[in-house]
Design a protein around this motif. Structure first.
Motif, PDB file in Angstrom:
ATOM      1  N   SER A 189     -19.582  16.195  -4.051  1.00  0.00           N
ATOM      2  CA  SER A 189     -18.720  17.349  -4.292  1.00  0.00           C
ATOM      3  C   SER A 189     -17.237  17.018  -4.364  1.00  0.00           C
ATOM      4  CB  SER A 189     -18.943  18.398  -3.204  1.00  0.00           C
ATOM      5  OG  SER A 189     -18.575  17.846  -1.958  1.00  0.00           O
ATOM      6  N   LYS A 190     -16.861  15.808  -4.001  1.00  0.00           N
ATOM      7  CA  LYS A 190     -15.443  15.448  -4.108  1.00  0.00           C
ATOM      8  C   LYS A 190     -15.291  14.074  -4.755  1.00  0.00           C
ATOM      9  CE  LYS A 190     -14.114  18.313  -0.177  1.00  0.00           C
ATOM     10  NZ  LYS A 190     -15.449  18.913  -0.004  1.00  0.00           N
ATOM     11  N   VAL A 191     -16.250  13.749  -5.637  1.00  0.00           N
ATOM     12  CA  VAL A 191     -16.250  12.433  -6.264  1.00  0.00           C
ATOM     13  C   VAL A 191     -15.909  12.560  -7.743  1.00  0.00           C
ATOM     14  CG1 VAL A 191     -17.655  10.400  -6.772  1.00  0.00           C
ATOM     15  CG2 VAL A 191     -18.005  11.643  -4.642  1.00  0.00           C
ATOM     16  N   LEU A 192     -15.068  11.664  -8.205  1.00  0.00           N
ATOM     17  CA  LEU A 192     -14.759  11.583  -9.633  1.00  0.00           C
ATOM     18  C   LEU A 192     -15.236  10.233 -10.156  1.00  0.00           C
ATOM     19  CD1 LEU A 192     -11.146  13.074  -9.661  1.00  0.00           C
ATOM     20  CD2 LEU A 192     -13.235  14.173 -10.491  1.00  0.00           C
ATOM     21  N   HIS A 193     -15.596  10.191 -11.466  1.00  0.00           N
ATOM     22  CA  HIS A 193     -16.231   8.996 -11.998  1.00  0.00           C
ATOM     23  C   HIS A 193     -15.512   8.356 -13.171  1.00  0.00           C
ATOM     24  CE1 HIS A 193     -19.405  11.205  -9.862  1.00  0.00           C
ATOM     25  NE2 HIS A 193     -19.824   9.999  -9.533  1.00  0.00           N
ATOM     26  N   SER A 194     -15.006   9.172 -14.085  1.00  0.00           N
ATOM     27  CA  SER A 194     -14.358   8.556 -15.248  1.00  0.00           C
ATOM     28  C   SER A 194     -13.625   9.607 -16.064  1.00  0.00           C
ATOM     29  CB  SER A 194     -15.408   7.885 -16.138  1.00  0.00           C
ATOM     30  OG  SER A 194     -14.813   7.427 -17.323  1.00  0.00           O
ATOM     31  N   GLY A 195     -12.573   9.165 -16.715  1.00  0.00           N
ATOM     32  CA  GLY A 195     -11.869  10.047 -17.643  1.00  0.00           C
ATOM     33  C   GLY A 195     -12.684  10.319 -18.892  1.00  0.00           C
ATOM     34  N   GLY A 196     -13.710   9.491 -19.134  1.00  0.00           N
ATOM     35  CA  GLY A 196     -14.520   9.685 -20.331  1.00  0.00           C
ATOM     36  C   GLY A 196     -15.614  10.713 -20.153  1.00  0.00           C
ATOM     37  N   LYS A 206       1.701  16.262  -2.550  1.00  0.00           N
ATOM     38  CA  LYS A 206       1.432  14.895  -2.086  1.00  0.00           C
ATOM     39  C   LYS A 206       0.141  14.901  -1.278  1.00  0.00           C
ATOM     40  CE  LYS A 206       6.065  13.100  -2.194  1.00  0.00           C
ATOM     41  NZ  LYS A 206       7.155  12.451  -1.561  1.00  0.00           N
ATOM     42  N   ILE A 207      -0.805  14.088  -1.727  1.00  0.00           N
ATOM     43  CA  ILE A 207      -2.107  13.997  -1.061  1.00  0.00           C
ATOM     44  C   ILE A 207      -2.227  12.598  -0.453  1.00  0.00           C
ATOM     45  CG2 ILE A 207      -4.606  14.164  -1.390  1.00  0.00           C
ATOM     46  CD1 ILE A 207      -3.999  15.766  -3.983  1.00  0.00           C
ATOM     47  N   PRO A 208      -2.393  12.506   0.855  1.00  0.00           N
ATOM     48  CA  PRO A 208      -2.595  11.178   1.463  1.00  0.00           C
ATOM     49  C   PRO A 208      -3.897  10.566   0.931  1.00  0.00           C
ATOM     50  CG  PRO A 208      -2.141  12.844   3.131  1.00  0.00           C
ATOM     51  CD  PRO A 208      -2.402  13.571   1.863  1.00  0.00           C
ATOM     52  N   LEU A 209      -3.858   9.298   0.589  1.00  0.00           N
ATOM     53  CA  LEU A 209      -5.050   8.658  -0.002  1.00  0.00           C
ATOM     54  C   LEU A 209      -5.778   7.798   1.014  1.00  0.00           C
ATOM     55  CD1 LEU A 209      -3.968   7.490  -3.571  1.00  0.00           C
ATOM     56  CD2 LEU A 209      -5.364   9.452  -2.935  1.00  0.00           C
ATOM     57  N   VAL A 210      -7.090   7.962   1.028  1.00  0.00           N
ATOM     58  CA  VAL A 210      -7.961   7.064   1.804  1.00  0.00           C
ATOM     59  C   VAL A 210      -8.984   6.544   0.799  1.00  0.00           C
ATOM     60  CG1 VAL A 210      -9.512   6.865   3.762  1.00  0.00           C
ATOM     61  CG2 VAL A 210      -7.642   8.521   3.828  1.00  0.00           C
ATOM     62  N   GLU A 211      -8.810   5.289   0.405  1.00  0.00           N
ATOM     63  CA  GLU A 211      -9.581   4.792  -0.747  1.00  0.00           C
ATOM     64  C   GLU A 211     -10.697   3.827  -0.367  1.00  0.00           C
ATOM     65  OE1 GLU A 211      -6.596   3.205  -3.445  1.00  0.00           O
ATOM     66  OE2 GLU A 211      -6.526   5.114  -4.506  1.00  0.00           O
ATOM     67  N   TYR A 238     -14.935   7.415  -7.273  1.00  0.00           N
ATOM     68  CA  TYR A 238     -13.730   7.710  -6.499  1.00  0.00           C
ATOM     69  C   TYR A 238     -14.003   8.930  -5.629  1.00  0.00           C
ATOM     70  CZ  TYR A 238      -8.937   7.594  -5.085  1.00  0.00           C
ATOM     71  OH  TYR A 238      -7.823   7.455  -4.312  1.00  0.00           O
ATOM     72  N   ASP A 239     -14.137   8.681  -4.352  1.00  0.00           N
ATOM     73  CA  ASP A 239     -14.478   9.755  -3.425  1.00  0.00           C
ATOM     74  C   ASP A 239     -13.209  10.269  -2.750  1.00  0.00           C
ATOM     75  OD1 ASP A 239     -15.585  11.500  -1.702  1.00  0.00           O
ATOM     76  OD2 ASP A 239     -16.945  10.085  -0.723  1.00  0.00           O
ATOM     77  N   LEU A 240     -12.852  11.494  -3.085  1.00  0.00           N
ATOM     78  CA  LEU A 240     -11.627  12.083  -2.528  1.00  0.00           C
ATOM     79  C   LEU A 240     -11.857  12.810  -1.211  1.00  0.00           C
ATOM     80  CD1 LEU A 240     -10.235  13.118  -5.898  1.00  0.00           C
ATOM     81  CD2 LEU A 240      -8.658  12.435  -4.108  1.00  0.00           C
ATOM     82  N   ALA A 241     -13.109  12.823  -0.738  1.00  0.00           N
ATOM     83  CA  ALA A 241     -13.413  13.589   0.477  1.00  0.00           C
ATOM     84  C   ALA A 241     -12.538  13.176   1.660  1.00  0.00           C
ATOM     85  CB  ALA A 241     -14.892  13.464   0.810  1.00  0.00           C
ATOM     86  N   PRO A 242     -12.437  11.879   1.981  1.00  0.00           N
ATOM     87  CA  PRO A 242     -11.591  11.522   3.130  1.00  0.00           C
ATOM     88  C   PRO A 242     -10.111  11.831   2.888  1.00  0.00           C
ATOM     89  CG  PRO A 242     -12.438   9.549   2.026  1.00  0.00           C
ATOM     90  CD  PRO A 242     -13.137  10.706   1.414  1.00  0.00           C
ATOM     91  N   SER A 243      -9.669  11.766   1.645  1.00  0.00           N
ATOM     92  CA  SER A 243      -8.262  12.076   1.351  1.00  0.00           C
ATOM     93  C   SER A 243      -7.985  13.559   1.536  1.00  0.00           C
ATOM     94  CB  SER A 243      -7.918  11.675  -0.085  1.00  0.00           C
ATOM     95  OG  SER A 243      -8.179  10.311  -0.298  1.00  0.00           O
TER      96      SER A 243
END
Lengths: 414, 467
Positions: B268-275, B321-326, B443-448
């Protein structure tokens, strides 16, 4: 004639905006007396002079004495200089404030159609002082115009008296744009990148109409004597409605959703009168008077920043006196003799409180051809002064040029 | 010069010029006028920072509906996604099929061109991106319709792409797996997939013309194959061969790709590609923003007077501004990736998604790189949401929480270049800012998104000076 066209061409090359800087957020500058160049030449006096062809917005009854189908268009060039403590402030404007068509119909009276820019608020000024982070462009574009069908007729049992009326259908738009550059002095240096080169424009767009009516009306009666002519006219009171959309924008395609607002301006009735007296053959002196008792202050256009919320008003009146020597109608007379000569002066208490205007003018009428077509040129100058600090005093110079074309369509009165 | 013209040139024109100057304005004069009328000569920039914003919701969505593979097609897997390839082929060859139908040694193969632009790109440090030799399990399924005559083939061409996408989205045909030894000599060579025997037998039943809709999956490949599509100029070719040397070759007239999750799970908070057609919708609480504005201006927010449209101020720029946890995110190309932003705004009474512009903070970019990128080693993602925030405050009384949408963009080759676009340098060389092929990442944005965000507004107000 070539000289005249040349002067006209020169004037057009210096075009800009503004006939007055006063009252731009109220109604703007009033172009009195139907903006006729001929009337302007005699200091706005001469509405009672029934021997002149054309249309008078103040005195529609005069139309009944027109002999020919006529067309007139007027062009106005104004230069205004406002009195400021530091620097200079002025502007120039060109506009076509009116044109008319008049059709005499013999015993059935006379009919005319016209378009008159009654009030205008055109002004543009730019400030670009990067040292002091001052960057502003202020622009007003406003035109309160009136479509004016008129009808007048001589009384069948007494041709020396005529009555007439005009309906004034109000139309037009107004606009104020204030484009501002950023002042980053209040933010940290690391934050200033965000607004560098980002101009913001405050925009008001409005349209004019009359509340609950489609038009307001002028009625008048004209007496035409052998030596003296006079008229009385009355114009109804009405309420102007200015519906506006107000917004901030970054560009024309990047705007806030506009908020809708409306203001109402109570315009009082107008009483006008005038007399024209023939001193000698073709020599006339004229005296005109107009009174409009404004009472309610005019709400200013889309108030914000530190703009004043309203423009205070006072009783408006205009006293004008003029002289005219008509040109000879005999084609074989010299050209100078066939020209009309005018001069006049006026004092006007404007609708804006504490503002009065005094001015003078000279005018010439240049005949073109045999039929009586003329070009009227009026040079005007004067001062508008304010007793209070609310408005800046102004000096103005203006040129009005009018073309009066005559035709012999239909049946002329005999 | 004619004598009569003399006064005009030497008297009238200078006179008009002098008059024009006398009635002209200078800076001091205009400044005095503006001040006198109560108008400003600039707008004072004010900055409002709203800290500790926790998003009221954040949810991503991947549209698994098929999309065109006409120019660039992908086949295989990328982390948690599988990408299936669909080909639509229609042709008529009566002479060929008359011999092919009775041939016991009939064969067929599909030949693909690799996307050489991608694999041989000099900007790519993606060594050994494709194995030169490997065992590959391909799954085929198909729908074969037969007919006759040119009319049959032409009628297939009249089927809209959208109709075809709808049909293949609900594909439920039998699957035939085949294990195939893949050899890639170089990126110019063809990749040849053998067609399963069952499909060859099905094709042998064609008498004159057919339409073959073919689905190819490589779910166990563990990698992504980037191939040229039907519209690329180097389309795939289906070759059917008989033992007596008879041969027919045909290319698909359209192709599609369907990307979908390999396994069920919480993406639910994952992105995969601009394509891909996917995005992450983030909502910020209205209350928090309105309350901060109210404290800042001392006015009521949201504005409810009149028609409740608030034009008292304008957001010149807004940045979140979103803190990143990658640490749970993975990519393949090892390049930073742009994060693109769209905001919900009003357009003539309708809500639309508008792409946000990105204003460059040159000093920051030279030091730290563009702040709107992920996989850039930065601990913060800064996104500009100017259009959205401008509209949100403008119509706050009519809206719920502030909503904006993010999705991945292209990989970036020059993350510290403030020009933010391609250009030609002083030596005449073309300098590319973006890599022109999408990366396929997880790219999982959940922790961010569990970290509090900070919203910064640069404001211009129409309120007058305090007196």
């Amino acid at each position: 004639m070539r000289s005249l066209l040349f002067i006209l061409g020169c004037l057009f090359t210096v075009s800009s905006y503004a006939s007055s800087i006063m009252g731009l957020d109220a109604l703007g500058a009033e172009d009195v007396s139907g903006a006729s160049a001929a009337i302007a030449g005699s200091g706005y006096a001469g509405h009672a002079k029934a021997s002149d062809e054309g249309v008078s917005m103040v005195n529609p009854a005069r139309l009944a004495y027109n002999r020919n189908v006529s067309f007139s268009a007027n062009l106005s060039y104004q230069m205004v200089s406002a009195s400021v403590k530091n620097g200079s402030l002025g502007s120039q404007s060109i506009s076509i404030p009116s044109f008319y068509l008049a059709f005499p119909m013999g015993q059935f009276g006379a009919f005319s159609l016209g378009l008159w820019q009654h009030y205008s608020s055109n002004y543009r000024a730019e400030l670009n002082d990067s040292l002091n982070s001052q960057q502003a462009t202020l622009e007003y574009q406003g035109s309160l115009s009136e479509f004016t069908p008129s009808y007048a007729i001589k009384l069948p049992f007494w041709h020396r008296l005529s009555v007439g009326g005009t309906a004034h259908f109000v139309m037009g738009n107004n606009k104020r744009m204030l484009t501002l550059g950023p002042d980053n002095s209040g933010v940290s240096e690391s934050d200033s990148w965000a607004t560098n080169n980002s101009d913001v424009t405050d925009v008001v767009n409005g349209s004019w109409s009359i509340l609950n009516h489609s038009a307001y009306y002028t009625v008048s009666a004209q007496y035409r004597g052998k030596m003296a002519s006079l008229f009385f006219s009355y114009t109804t009171a009405y309420t102007l409605v200015n519906d506006m959309e107000y917004q901030l924008q970054v560009s024309q395609l990047d705007t806030l959703a506009p908020t809708k607002m409306s203001r109402q301006i109570d315009v009082p009735m107008t009483f006008a009168s005038g007399v024209s007296y023939r001193l000698a053959k073709r020599h006339f002196v004229m005296l005109d008077f107009m009174w409009k008792p404004w009472k309610k202050a005019i709400p200013n256009m889309a108030q914000s920043w530190d703009l004043r919320s309203e423009t205070l008003v006072e009783s408006e009146f205009l006293i004008s006196a003029g002289y005219q020597r008509d040109g000879s109608t005999i084609f074989y007379d010299s050209y100078m003799s066939r020209m009309a000569y005018r001069a006049g002066a006026w004092y006007k208490n404007g609708y804006i409180k504490d503002v009065s205007e005094i001015g003078g003018s000279i005018g010439l009428g240049f005949p073109l051809g045999k039929r009586g077509t003329t070009i009227d040129v009026a040079l005007q100058g004067g001062v508008r002064s304010s007793k209070s600090e609310t408005h800046l005093d102004e000096t103005f110079i203006g040129v009005k040029i009018g073309l009066m074309g005559l035709g012999s369509w239909g049946k002329n009165e005999r | 010069m004619k004598k009569t013209m003399f006064p005009y040139f030497f008297v009238l024109i200078p006179l008009l010029g002098i008059m024009a100057c006398v009635f002209d304005s200078d800076n001091e004069g205009v400044s005095t006028l503006l001040d006198h009328e109560g108008l400003p000569s600039n707008y004072k920039v004010e900055v409002l920072t709203i800290s500790d914003i926790e998003p009221s919701s954040a949810i991503s969505h991947l549209d698994e509906y098929p999309y065109s593979g006409g120019l660039r097609a992908v086949l295989g897997t990328s982390f948690d996604l599988n990408h299936d390839l669909f080909l639509d082929i229609a042709f008529k060859d009566e002479d060929f099929f008359s011999g092919y139908s009775s041939d016991d040694s009939a064969r067929g193969q599909l030949e693909f061109y690799l996307n050489k632009d991608f694999y041989s790109s000099k900007e790519l440090t993606y060594k050994d991106s494709l194995p030169m030799k490997e065992e590959l399990t391909l799954s085929y399924s198909w729908v074969l319709n037969t007919g006759s005559g040119k009319e049959f083939v032409d009628s297939i061409g009249t089927i809209y792409d959208t109709t075809w996408y709808r049909n293949i989205n609900s594909w439920e045909e039998d699957v035939f797996d085949t294990v195939y030894s893949l050899k890639i000599v170089n990126f110019d060579s063809l990749v040849i997939f053998r067609v399963p025997e069952a499909l060859v037998k099905a094709m042998q039943k064609v008498e004159s013309a057919c339409r073959l809709q073919l689905k190819i999956s490589a779910k166990e490949s563990g990698r992504l194959y980037r191939l040229k599509g039907s519209l690329s100029g180097q389309p795939p070719v289906l070759r059917l061969k008989g033992s007596n040397g008879t041969l027919t070759s045909v290319s698909p007239f359209r192709m599609a790709v369907k990307s979908s999750f390999i396994n069920e799970g919480d993406y639910s908070k994952v992105l995969h590609s601009g394509g891909l057609r996917e995005s992450l919708v983030i909502e910020l609480p209205k209350e928090k923003i309105m309350s901060a504005l109210s404290d800042f201006y001392g006015d009521e927010f949201p504005y409810v007077e009149g028609d409740s449209i608030d034009v008292r101020q304008l957001v010149v720029l807004a940045e979140i501004k979103i803190p990143l946890v990658e640490d749970q995110s993975k990519n393949t190309l090892n390049k930073p990736i742009q994060m693109a932003v769209r905001s919900n705004i009003d357009s003539l009474g309708e809500n639309i998604l508008k792409k946000e512009v990105y204003k460059i903070n040159s000093d920051l970019v030279k030091e730290q790189g563009h702040p709107n990128m992920v996989f850039n080693g930065s601990d913060t993602l800064s996104l500009q949401i100017t259009y959205g925030m401008r509209d949100f405050i403008n119509r706050a009384s009519r809206q719920d929480d502030f909503r904006f949408v993010i999705h991945l963009g292209f990989p970036v080759l020059r993350p510290n270049d403030p020009l933010y676009s391609d250009y030609i340098n002083e030596d005449g060389d073309s300098i590319r800012f973006n890599f022109s092929h999408f990366d396929y990442v997880h790219y999982d944005l959940a922790p961010s998104l569990e970290q509090p965000m900070t919203l910064k507004l640069w404001l211009a107000t129409k309120r007058g000076e305090e007196k």
